[in-house]
Design a protein around this motif. Sequence first.
Motif, PDB file in Angstrom:
ATOM      1  N   VAL A 160      -2.634   0.171  -0.481  1.00 40.77           N
ATOM      2  CA  VAL A 160      -2.966  -0.714   0.722  1.00 40.77           C
ATOM      3  C   VAL A 160      -2.061  -1.772   0.523  1.00 40.77           C
ATOM      4  O   VAL A 160      -1.378  -1.982   1.322  1.00 40.77           O
ATOM      5  N   ALA A 161      -2.020  -2.488  -0.864  1.00 39.93           N
ATOM      6  CA  ALA A 161      -1.020  -3.586  -0.660  1.00 39.93           C
ATOM      7  C   ALA A 161       0.497  -3.068  -0.574  1.00 39.93           C
ATOM      8  O   ALA A 161       1.227  -3.930   0.141  1.00 39.93           O
ATOM      9  N   SER A 162       1.074  -2.049  -0.872  1.00 37.27           N
ATOM     10  CA  SER A 162       2.174  -1.635  -0.503  1.00 37.27           C
ATOM     11  C   SER A 162       2.548  -1.102   0.891  1.00 37.27           C
ATOM     12  O   SER A 162       3.436  -1.189   1.372  1.00 37.27           O
ATOM     13  N   ALA A 163       1.404  -0.679   1.411  1.00 39.39           N
ATOM     14  CA  ALA A 163       1.300  -0.328   3.005  1.00 39.39           C
ATOM     15  C   ALA A 163       1.431  -1.435   4.158  1.00 39.39           C
ATOM     16  O   ALA A 163       1.802  -1.322   5.176  1.00 39.39           O
ATOM     17  N   VAL A 164       0.551  -2.574   3.511  1.00 36.86           N
ATOM     18  CA  VAL A 164       0.462  -3.709   4.615  1.00 36.86           C
ATOM     19  C   VAL A 164       1.668  -4.660   4.252  1.00 36.86           C
ATOM     20  O   VAL A 164       1.768  -5.324   3.248  1.00 36.86           O
ATOM     21  N   ALA A 165       2.411  -4.712   5.441  1.00 33.17           N
ATOM     22  CA  ALA A 165       3.843  -5.417   5.137  1.00 33.17           C
ATOM     23  C   ALA A 165       3.464  -7.133   5.471  1.00 33.17           C
ATOM     24  O   ALA A 165       4.186  -8.010   4.938  1.00 33.17           O
ATOM     25  N   ASP A 166       2.393  -7.332   6.383  1.00 37.54           N
ATOM     26  CA  ASP A 166       2.209  -8.702   6.816  1.00 37.54           C
ATOM     27  C   ASP A 166       0.719  -9.160   5.997  1.00 37.54           C
ATOM     28  O   ASP A 166       0.338 -10.047   6.395  1.00 37.54           O
ATOM     29  N   LEU A 167       0.869  -8.707   4.690  1.00 36.18           N
ATOM     30  CA  LEU A 167      -0.431  -9.403   3.854  1.00 36.18           C
ATOM     31  C   LEU A 167      -0.038 -10.676   3.649  1.00 36.18           C
ATOM     32  O   LEU A 167       1.064 -11.293   3.374  1.00 36.18           O
ATOM     33  N   ASP A 168      -1.269 -11.739   3.845  1.00 40.88           N
ATOM     34  CA  ASP A 168      -1.031 -13.153   3.599  1.00 40.88           C
ATOM     35  C   ASP A 168       0.000 -13.804   4.684  1.00 40.88           C
ATOM     36  O   ASP A 168       0.676 -14.699   4.352  1.00 40.88           O
ATOM     37  N   GLY A 169       0.202 -13.054   5.916  1.00 42.03           N
ATOM     38  CA  GLY A 169       1.134 -13.725   6.789  1.00 42.03           C
ATOM     39  C   GLY A 169       0.612 -14.430   7.840  1.00 42.03           C
ATOM     40  O   GLY A 169      -0.476 -15.221   7.678  1.00 42.03           O
ATOM     41  N   GLY A 170       1.056 -14.257   9.029  1.00 45.03           N
ATOM     42  CA  GLY A 170       0.684 -15.104  10.053  1.00 45.03           C
ATOM     43  C   GLY A 170      -0.764 -14.312  10.845  1.00 45.03           C
ATOM     44  O   GLY A 170      -0.995 -13.255  10.731  1.00 45.03           O
ATOM     45  N   THR A 171      -1.024 -14.914  12.061  1.00 47.03           N
ATOM     46  CA  THR A 171      -2.165 -14.230  12.656  1.00 47.03           C
ATOM     47  C   THR A 171      -1.821 -14.121  14.100  1.00 47.03           C
ATOM     48  O   THR A 171      -1.731 -15.045  14.853  1.00 47.03           O
ATOM     49  N   ARG A 172      -2.000 -12.692  14.422  1.00 44.59           N
ATOM     50  CA  ARG A 172      -1.660 -12.455  15.848  1.00 44.59           C
ATOM     51  C   ARG A 172      -2.540 -11.688  16.123  1.00 44.59           C
ATOM     52  O   ARG A 172      -2.258 -10.255  16.637  1.00 44.59           O
ATOM     53  N   ILE A 173      -3.738 -12.049  16.449  1.00 46.13           N
ATOM     54  CA  ILE A 173      -5.126 -10.840  16.770  1.00 46.13           C
ATOM     55  C   ILE A 173      -4.900 -10.353  17.919  1.00 46.13           C
ATOM     56  O   ILE A 173      -5.080  -8.844  18.096  1.00 46.13           O
ATOM     57  N   GLY A 174      -4.593 -10.931  19.061  1.00 49.00           N
ATOM     58  CA  GLY A 174      -4.441 -10.550  20.196  1.00 49.00           C
ATOM     59  C   GLY A 174      -3.271  -8.970  20.122  1.00 49.00           C
ATOM     60  O   GLY A 174      -3.616  -8.204  20.881  1.00 49.00           O
ATOM     61  N   ASP A 175      -2.278  -9.478  19.521  1.00 54.74           N
ATOM     62  CA  ASP A 175      -1.068  -8.758  19.844  1.00 54.74           C
ATOM     63  C   ASP A 175      -1.505  -7.327  18.860  1.00 54.74           C
ATOM     64  O   ASP A 175      -1.369  -6.242  19.022  1.00 54.74           O
ATOM     65  N   ALA A 176      -2.107  -7.687  17.625  1.00 53.35           N
ATOM     66  CA  ALA A 176      -2.653  -6.466  16.842  1.00 53.35           C
ATOM     67  C   ALA A 176      -3.940  -5.529  17.634  1.00 53.35           C
ATOM     68  O   ALA A 176      -3.754  -4.247  17.461  1.00 53.35           O
ATOM     69  N   LEU A 177      -4.462  -6.213  18.301  1.00 54.09           N
ATOM     70  CA  LEU A 177      -5.618  -5.481  18.834  1.00 54.09           C
ATOM     71  C   LEU A 177      -4.883  -4.693  20.210  1.00 54.09           C
ATOM     72  O   LEU A 177      -5.395  -3.540  20.593  1.00 54.09           O
ATOM     73  N   GLU A 178      -4.211  -5.280  20.900  1.00 52.92           N
ATOM     74  CA  GLU A 178      -3.486  -4.465  22.045  1.00 52.92           C
ATOM     75  C   GLU A 178      -2.617  -3.296  21.375  1.00 52.92           C
ATOM     76  O   GLU A 178      -2.411  -2.255  21.911  1.00 52.92           O
TER      77      GLU A 178
END
Length: 188
Positions: free
Chosen positions: A75-93
């Motif tokens: 998971v750590a290698s697959a998730v590029a935005d770990l501990d980054g910013g938050t754009r919940i609306g964009d991610a849900l869209e």
Amino acid sequence: MITLPKTLRKSRQRRIVCLVDVSGSMKDRSDALLGFTHQLVQSAERAEVFTLGTRLTRITGAMQIKERDAALSRVASAVADLDGGTRIGDALEAYLAVPRYAGYARGSLVLILSDGLERGDTGAMTLATARLARMAWRLHWLTPLAADPDYAPQTAGMIGILPWLDDLGDGGSVSAICDHVLGIARAA
């Protein structure tokens, strides 16, 4: 005369879709939440797991690895935005824009594990949450901020999504999340 056998309808567990916030504001809880989702995928009949941050990442395949440390390493290698910013609306869209992902939500229990601190457009977050709520059987938002008994949503994003949530609950610890999910199972 022919006697027809009586058949019973097979009961099947509802799919569980878990969206985990891995942004910087959730940094202290990310490992515990990912550990919870690993156990969820290992024990549930049908479960899908995604991470939210500045983008959406499906991590169900990594969570299917039996060994927890190996799964979390993948998971750590697959998730590029770990501990980054938050754009919940964009991610849900983004979640709703992929027909296969949106199909997972139909008739499912959708759990969002997030503090709800949106850095992007709160209107997009509200619209995406409303659409997701119409698809899902139940939509539960578990936030670590609700561990405080006096918690009341204060941000524009959280206030905007309240009418669409079936429950806004305590996501402050893995045991609270487990109790919440088991409570849903007992009630169903």
